[in-house]
Design an enzyme around this catalytic site. Structure first.
Site, PDB file in Angstrom:
ATOM      1  N   ARG A  38       0.838  -1.204   0.000  1.00 43.13           N
ATOM      2  CA  ARG A  38       0.000   0.000   0.000  1.00 43.13           C
ATOM      3  C   ARG A  38       0.876   1.259   0.000  1.00 43.13           C
ATOM      4  O   ARG A  38       0.627   2.207  -0.739  1.00 43.13           O
ATOM      5  CB  ARG A  38      -0.927  -0.001   1.217  1.00 43.13           C
ATOM      6  N   ASN A  87      -8.272   0.134  10.560  1.00 42.32           N
ATOM      7  CA  ASN A  87      -9.553  -0.563  10.384  1.00 42.32           C
ATOM      8  C   ASN A  87     -10.229  -0.816  11.723  1.00 42.32           C
ATOM      9  O   ASN A  87      -9.568  -1.139  12.704  1.00 42.32           O
ATOM     10  CB  ASN A  87      -9.339  -1.914   9.711  1.00 42.32           C
ATOM     11  N   PHE A 222     -28.284   7.746  10.846  1.00 46.12           N
ATOM     12  CA  PHE A 222     -29.336   8.604  10.277  1.00 46.12           C
ATOM     13  C   PHE A 222     -29.299   8.554   8.745  1.00 46.12           C
ATOM     14  O   PHE A 222     -30.341   8.496   8.092  1.00 46.12           O
ATOM     15  CB  PHE A 222     -29.148  10.061  10.726  1.00 46.12           C
ATOM     16  N   CYS A 272     -18.941   1.196   5.810  1.00 48.55           N
ATOM     17  CA  CYS A 272     -19.254   1.745   7.139  1.00 48.55           C
ATOM     18  C   CYS A 272     -20.707   1.676   7.602  1.00 48.55           C
ATOM     19  O   CYS A 272     -20.943   1.448   8.777  1.00 48.55           O
ATOM     20  CB  CYS A 272     -18.772   3.172   7.201  1.00 48.55           C
ATOM     21  N   ARG A 447     -30.447   1.132  -9.851  1.00 47.03           N
ATOM     22  CA  ARG A 447     -30.002   2.470  -9.456  1.00 47.03           C
ATOM     23  C   ARG A 447     -30.816   3.580 -10.110  1.00 47.03           C
ATOM     24  O   ARG A 447     -30.459   4.762 -10.009  1.00 47.03           O
ATOM     25  CB  ARG A 447     -28.523   2.655  -9.837  1.00 47.03           C
TER      26      ARG A 447
HETATM   27  N1  LIG Z   1     -13.868   4.553   4.080  1.00 54.13           N
HETATM   28  C1  LIG Z   1     -14.523   5.643   4.435  1.00 54.13           C
HETATM   29  O1  LIG Z   1     -15.091   6.336   3.602  1.00 54.13           O
HETATM   30  C2  LIG Z   1     -14.576   6.082   5.864  1.00 54.13           C
HETATM   31  C3  LIG Z   1     -14.026   5.309   6.872  1.00 54.13           C
HETATM   32  N2  LIG Z   1     -14.077   5.742   8.178  1.00 54.13           N
HETATM   33  C4  LIG Z   1     -13.446   4.969   9.245  1.00 54.13           C
HETATM   34  O2  LIG Z   1     -12.019   5.137   9.147  1.00 54.13           O
HETATM   35  C5  LIG Z   1     -11.334   3.952   9.549  1.00 54.13           C
HETATM   36  C6  LIG Z   1     -10.400   3.507   8.443  1.00 54.13           C
HETATM   37  O3  LIG Z   1     -11.185   3.217   7.298  1.00 54.13           O
HETATM   38  P1  LIG Z   1     -10.533   3.075   5.865  1.00 54.13           P
HETATM   39  O4  LIG Z   1      -9.522   4.145   5.652  1.00 54.13           O
HETATM   40  O5  LIG Z   1     -11.657   2.960   4.920  1.00 54.13           O
HETATM   41  O6  LIG Z   1      -9.772   1.660   6.023  1.00 54.13           O
HETATM   42  P2  LIG Z   1      -8.650   1.044   5.101  1.00 54.13           P
HETATM   43  O7  LIG Z   1      -8.696  -0.424   5.248  1.00 54.13           O
HETATM   44  O8  LIG Z   1      -8.702   1.634   3.745  1.00 54.13           O
HETATM   45  O9  LIG Z   1      -7.286   1.580   5.773  1.00 54.13           O
HETATM   46  C7  LIG Z   1      -6.837   1.217   7.042  1.00 54.13           C
HETATM   47  C8  LIG Z   1      -5.323   0.992   6.969  1.00 54.13           C
HETATM   48  O10 LIG Z   1      -4.815   0.810   8.295  1.00 54.13           O
HETATM   49  C9  LIG Z   1      -3.697  -0.071   8.224  1.00 54.13           C
HETATM   50  N3  LIG Z   1      -3.412  -0.601   9.545  1.00 54.13           N
HETATM   51  C10 LIG Z   1      -4.172  -1.442  10.301  1.00 54.13           C
HETATM   52  N4  LIG Z   1      -3.574  -1.650  11.477  1.00 54.13           N
HETATM   53  C11 LIG Z   1      -2.421  -0.931  11.487  1.00 54.13           C
HETATM   54  C12 LIG Z   1      -1.389  -0.734  12.438  1.00 54.13           C
HETATM   55  N5  LIG Z   1      -1.440  -1.312  13.638  1.00 54.13           N
HETATM   56  N6  LIG Z   1      -0.339   0.050  12.108  1.00 54.13           N
HETATM   57  C13 LIG Z   1      -0.277   0.644  10.893  1.00 54.13           C
HETATM   58  N7  LIG Z   1      -1.241   0.504   9.948  1.00 54.13           N
HETATM   59  C14 LIG Z   1      -2.301  -0.269  10.251  1.00 54.13           C
HETATM   60  C15 LIG Z   1      -4.154  -1.112   7.217  1.00 54.13           C
HETATM   61  O11 LIG Z   1      -3.047  -1.816   6.668  1.00 54.13           O
HETATM   62  C16 LIG Z   1      -4.908  -0.256   6.193  1.00 54.13           C
HETATM   63  O12 LIG Z   1      -4.091   0.112   5.098  1.00 54.13           O
HETATM   64  C17 LIG Z   1     -12.432   2.941   9.900  1.00 54.13           C
HETATM   65  O13 LIG Z   1     -12.654   3.010  11.279  1.00 54.13           O
HETATM   66  C18 LIG Z   1     -13.652   3.478   9.171  1.00 54.13           C
HETATM   67  O14 LIG Z   1     -14.833   3.131   9.832  1.00 54.13           O
HETATM   68  C19 LIG Z   1     -14.644   6.934   8.502  1.00 54.13           C
HETATM   69  C20 LIG Z   1     -15.183   7.747   7.538  1.00 54.13           C
HETATM   70  C21 LIG Z   1     -15.183   7.397   6.141  1.00 54.13           C
HETATM   71  O1  LIG Z   2     -18.288   6.624   7.672  1.00 54.56           O
HETATM   72  C1  LIG Z   2     -18.182   6.468   6.471  1.00 54.56           C
HETATM   73  O2  LIG Z   2     -17.551   5.559   5.943  1.00 54.56           O
HETATM   74  C2  LIG Z   2     -18.870   7.379   5.513  1.00 54.56           C
HETATM   75  O3  LIG Z   2     -20.072   6.672   5.097  1.00 54.56           O
HETATM   76  C3  LIG Z   2     -20.831   7.344   4.108  1.00 54.56           C
HETATM   77  O4  LIG Z   2     -20.047   7.566   2.943  1.00 54.56           O
HETATM   78  P1  LIG Z   2     -19.842   6.438   1.823  1.00 54.56           P
HETATM   79  O5  LIG Z   2     -20.174   5.114   2.389  1.00 54.56           O
HETATM   80  O6  LIG Z   2     -18.478   6.645   1.284  1.00 54.56           O
HETATM   81  O7  LIG Z   2     -20.850   6.812   0.649  1.00 54.56           O
HETATM   82  P2  LIG Z   2     -22.361   7.336   0.606  1.00 54.56           P
HETATM   83  O8  LIG Z   2     -22.445   8.360  -0.442  1.00 54.56           O
HETATM   84  O9  LIG Z   2     -22.881   7.683   1.929  1.00 54.56           O
HETATM   85  O10 LIG Z   2     -23.138   6.059   0.049  1.00 54.56           O
HETATM   86  C4  LIG Z   2     -23.305   4.899   0.841  1.00 54.56           C
HETATM   87  C5  LIG Z   2     -24.207   3.919   0.122  1.00 54.56           C
HETATM   88  O11 LIG Z   2     -25.557   4.402   0.087  1.00 54.56           O
HETATM   89  C6  LIG Z   2     -26.046   4.395  -1.233  1.00 54.56           C
HETATM   90  N1  LIG Z   2     -27.013   5.503  -1.388  1.00 54.56           N
HETATM   91  C7  LIG Z   2     -26.644   6.777  -1.066  1.00 54.56           C
HETATM   92  C8  LIG Z   2     -27.550   7.804  -1.187  1.00 54.56           C
HETATM   93  C9  LIG Z   2     -28.846   7.540  -1.619  1.00 54.56           C
HETATM   94  O12 LIG Z   2     -29.725   8.436  -1.752  1.00 54.56           O
HETATM   95  N2  LIG Z   2     -29.186   6.263  -1.939  1.00 54.56           N
HETATM   96  C10 LIG Z   2     -28.290   5.225  -1.820  1.00 54.56           C
HETATM   97  O13 LIG Z   2     -28.648   4.075  -2.098  1.00 54.56           O
HETATM   98  C11 LIG Z   2     -24.817   4.542  -2.109  1.00 54.56           C
HETATM   99  O14 LIG Z   2     -25.041   4.098  -3.416  1.00 54.56           O
HETATM  100  C12 LIG Z   2     -23.826   3.684  -1.347  1.00 54.56           C
HETATM  101  O15 LIG Z   2     -24.002   2.331  -1.662  1.00 54.56           O
HETATM  102  C13 LIG Z   2     -21.255   8.711   4.633  1.00 54.56           C
HETATM  103  O16 LIG Z   2     -21.946   9.413   3.615  1.00 54.56           O
HETATM  104  C14 LIG Z   2     -20.043   9.529   5.088  1.00 54.56           C
HETATM  105  O17 LIG Z   2     -20.478  10.746   5.662  1.00 54.56           O
HETATM  106  C15 LIG Z   2     -19.258   8.719   6.111  1.00 54.56           C
HETATM  107  O18 LIG Z   2     -18.090   9.412   6.482  1.00 54.56           O
END
Ligand SMILES: NC(=O)C1=CN([C@@H]2O[C@H](COP(=O)(O)OP(=O)(O)OC[C@H]3O[C@@H](n4cnc5c(N)ncnc54)[C@H](O)[C@@H]3O)[C@@H](O)[C@H]2O)C=CC1
Ligand SMILES: O=C(O)[C@H]1O[C@H](OP(=O)(O)OP(=O)(O)OC[C@H]2O[C@@H](n3ccc(=O)[nH]c3=O)[C@H](O)[C@@H]2O)[C@H](O)[C@@H](O)[C@@H]1O
EC number: 1.1.1.22
Length: 480
Positions: A38, A87, A222, A272, A447
């Site tokens: 990565r 994660n 929500f 999430c 969709r």
């Molecule tokens: N994906 C999203 O859109 C969002 C995710 N979150 C939250 O953010 C957190 C991370 O999510 P993502 O970035 O999507 O996950 P991700 O899986 O893309 O990235 C997490 C990274 O952490 C690394 N990692 C794990 N344990 C480690 C350690 N001990 N030391 C160093 N690296 C380590 C992994 O190798 C991985 O590359 C989760 O709690 C998720 O719920 C929050 C908002 C949006």
């Molecule tokens: O905690 C997180 O990981 C993030 O989760 C969502 O973001 P994300 O999952 O990246 O994308 P969204 O745009 O929220 O869509 C989520 C899912 O809902 C679906 N969706 C969204 C909107 C809608 O009107 N209808 C619908 O089916 C999308 O297609 C998708 O499958 C939230 O929108 C973020 O605010 C939050 O930070």
């Protein structure tokens, strides 16, 4: 120079830190990860995640004040502020399996911080965590602190994939929770100053730690609830002849409700929503709040119902069997403009269809064949562990082929399922597609992206979520 280190170079850590580096040239930002591939990808021309606008920012800052490294301990020990963005998947075994958040990665990061730190640190929870996690982290850090002071802050991330850069540039709010002590306030102020480089002050909200942790779970619950609400209505629309787009538009015009997040779909996906609601449910149960837990559980149940309903529509419309038939799957990512497939409804729909042994021909603009095969053979909840811990050699699903063109996917097909709202699917030459398909030619739009009337004129039998049913489908059962 203030030094920031972010543990976890994923969908959140990578873009968030890139934007901090861009907006704060006076801050040095290091993003570290235990996954060497990565980090190599972050340092290459082929970034590990696809996010519009990200590449330009990384190119601009990398090597100046933005660094990607596997030297986790070195950067952690040098940093003033440490973001932890690892994660937090759903537990698959032991107490709370299938619901509670697995904090293994968080705990190991916290222990490592405690081991290598030689100066005071602000530790920021960026990952989404259960309420009260900060208390546990504090215990780990201060247990053997050798006189080093730690302040824990909760700074949950609200970005959505596909619009991450936009969201980070102009967030609705930045939330910072900290201890209500002088040291806690000082730490909160330090983090506030980082964001104040580009976020207007009135959008930076400060709260106590537990409110910040819970607000993140609440916001996702929500948002997901709105989708389950509109999806529940879509089933009723199909039963009554109402049109979900018209209903959603009319409902969303009420300024108290608002127009966003009311698109009916085959179901929500992403890493999430489900994980965080399950986590919320578990916390409610642990606090004896059974009714509250059941209320939120229903959001996931409706989402599962919606995916099953879609599979049933496909199979029942096509003479109650898809065995041996070619079905084109257009779109596999959980939403458009991302290559992320974690919890994508496409996995459940494909698996549901595969039970009847069709030939699936899958096309997505961003998702690789390897990823699709891995997803279709992965166990539930495995997708949200670090990539290097996921199965590397996916089992071959022989009824599945992955192609790089929508016309190839649909050639000779009996039916098409649109499972991601990629813009490309709105402008395909459906006449050409129809001419090359078996007849009757079915299109199931999960969709609501196609022009249903136009497609019916071409000759397709069309099912579009929550829209008035094609005469063909009227007497077919929506659920078995
Ligand atoms: N994906 C999203 O859109 C969002 C995710 N979150 C939250 O953010 C957190 C991370 O999510 P993502 O970035 O999507 O996950 P991700 O899986 O893309 O990235 C997490 C990274 O952490 C690394 N990692 C794990 N344990 C480690 C350690 N001990 N030391 C160093 N690296 C380590 C992994 O190798 C991985 O590359 C989760 O709690 C998720 O719920 C929050 C908002 C949006
Ligand atoms: O905690 C997180 O990981 C993030 O989760 C969502 O973001 P994300 O999952 O990246 O994308 P969204 O745009 O929220 O869509 C989520 C899912 O809902 C679906 N969706 C969204 C909107 C809608 O009107 N209808 C619908 O089916 C999308 O297609 C998708 O499958 C939230 O929108 C973020 O605010 C939050 O930070």
């Amino acid at each position: 120079m203030v030094k920031i280190c972010c543990i976890g170079a994923g969908y959140v850590g990578g873009p968030t830190m890139a934007v901090i580096a861009l907006k704060c040239p006076s801050i040095e930002v290091a993003v570290v990860d235990i996954s060497a591939p990565r980090i190599t990808a972050w340092n290459s021309d082929q970034l590990p995640i696809y996010e519009p606008g990200l590449e330009e920012i990384v190119k601009q800052c990398r090597g100046k004040n933005l660094f990607f490294s596997t030297a986790v301990e070195k950067h952690v020990s040098e940093a003033d502020i440490i973001f932890v963005s690892v994660n937090t998947p759903t537990k698959t075994q032991g107490l709370g399996a299938g619901k509670a958040a697995d904090l293994t990665y968080w705990e190991s990061a916290a222990r490592m911080i405690a081991d290598v730190s030689k100066s005071n640190k602000i530790v920021v929870e960026k990952s989404t965590v259960p309420v009260k996690t900060a208390e546990a982290i504090e215990k780990i850090l201060t247990h053997n602190s050798k006189g080093i002071k730690y302040q824990i802050l909760s700074n949950p991330e609200f970005l959505a994939e596909g619009t991450a850069i936009e969201d980070l540039f102009s967030p609705d709010r930045v939330l910072i929770g900290g201890r209500e002590t002088p040291d806690g306030q000082k730490a909160t102020q330090a983090l506030k100053e980082v964001y104040a480089h580009w976020v207007p002050e009135d959008r930076i909200i400060t709260t106590n730690l537990w409110s910040a942790e819970l607000s993140k779970l609440a916001a996702n619950a929500f948002l997901a609830q709105r989708i389950s609400s509109v999806n529940a209505m879509s089933a009723l629309c199909e039963a009554t002849g109402a049109n979900i787009s018209e209903v959603a538009h009319a409902v969303g015009k009420d300024t108290r409700i608002g127009p966003k997040f009311l698109n009916a779909s085959v179901g929500f996906g992403g890493s999430c929503f489900q994980k965080d609601i399950l986590n919320l449910v578990y916390i409610c149960e642990c606090n004896g709040l059974t009714e509250v837990a059941n209320y939120w559980k229903q959001v996931i149940k409706v989402n599962d119902y919606q995916k099953n309903r879609f599979v049933n529509r496909v199979v029942s419309s096509m003479f109650n069997t898809v065995s041996g038939k070619k079905i084109a799957i257009l779109g596999f990512a959980f939403k458009k403009d991302t290559g992320d497939t974690r919890e994508t409804p496409a996995i459940d729909v494909c698996k549901g269809l595969l039970g009847d042994k069709p030939q699936l021909s899958i096309y997505d603009l961003q998702v690789t064949e390897d990823q699709i095969r891995r997803d279709l053979s992965m166990k539930k909840f495995d997708w949200d562990h670090p990539i290097h811990l996921q199965p590397m050699s996916p089992a071959a699903v022989k009824e599945v082929s992955v192609v790089w063109d929508a016309y190839e996917a649909t050639k000779g097909a009996h039916g098409i399922c649109i499972l991601t709202e990629w813009d490309e699917f709105k402008t395909l030459d459906y006449k050409k597609i129809f001419d090359n398909m078996q007849k009757p030619a079915f299109l199931f739009d999960g969709r609501n992206v196609v022009d249903v009337e136009k497609l019916r004129e071409i000759g397709f039998i069309v099912y579009s979520i929550g829209k008035p049913l094609d005469a063909w489908l009227k007497d077919m059962p929506a659920m078995a």
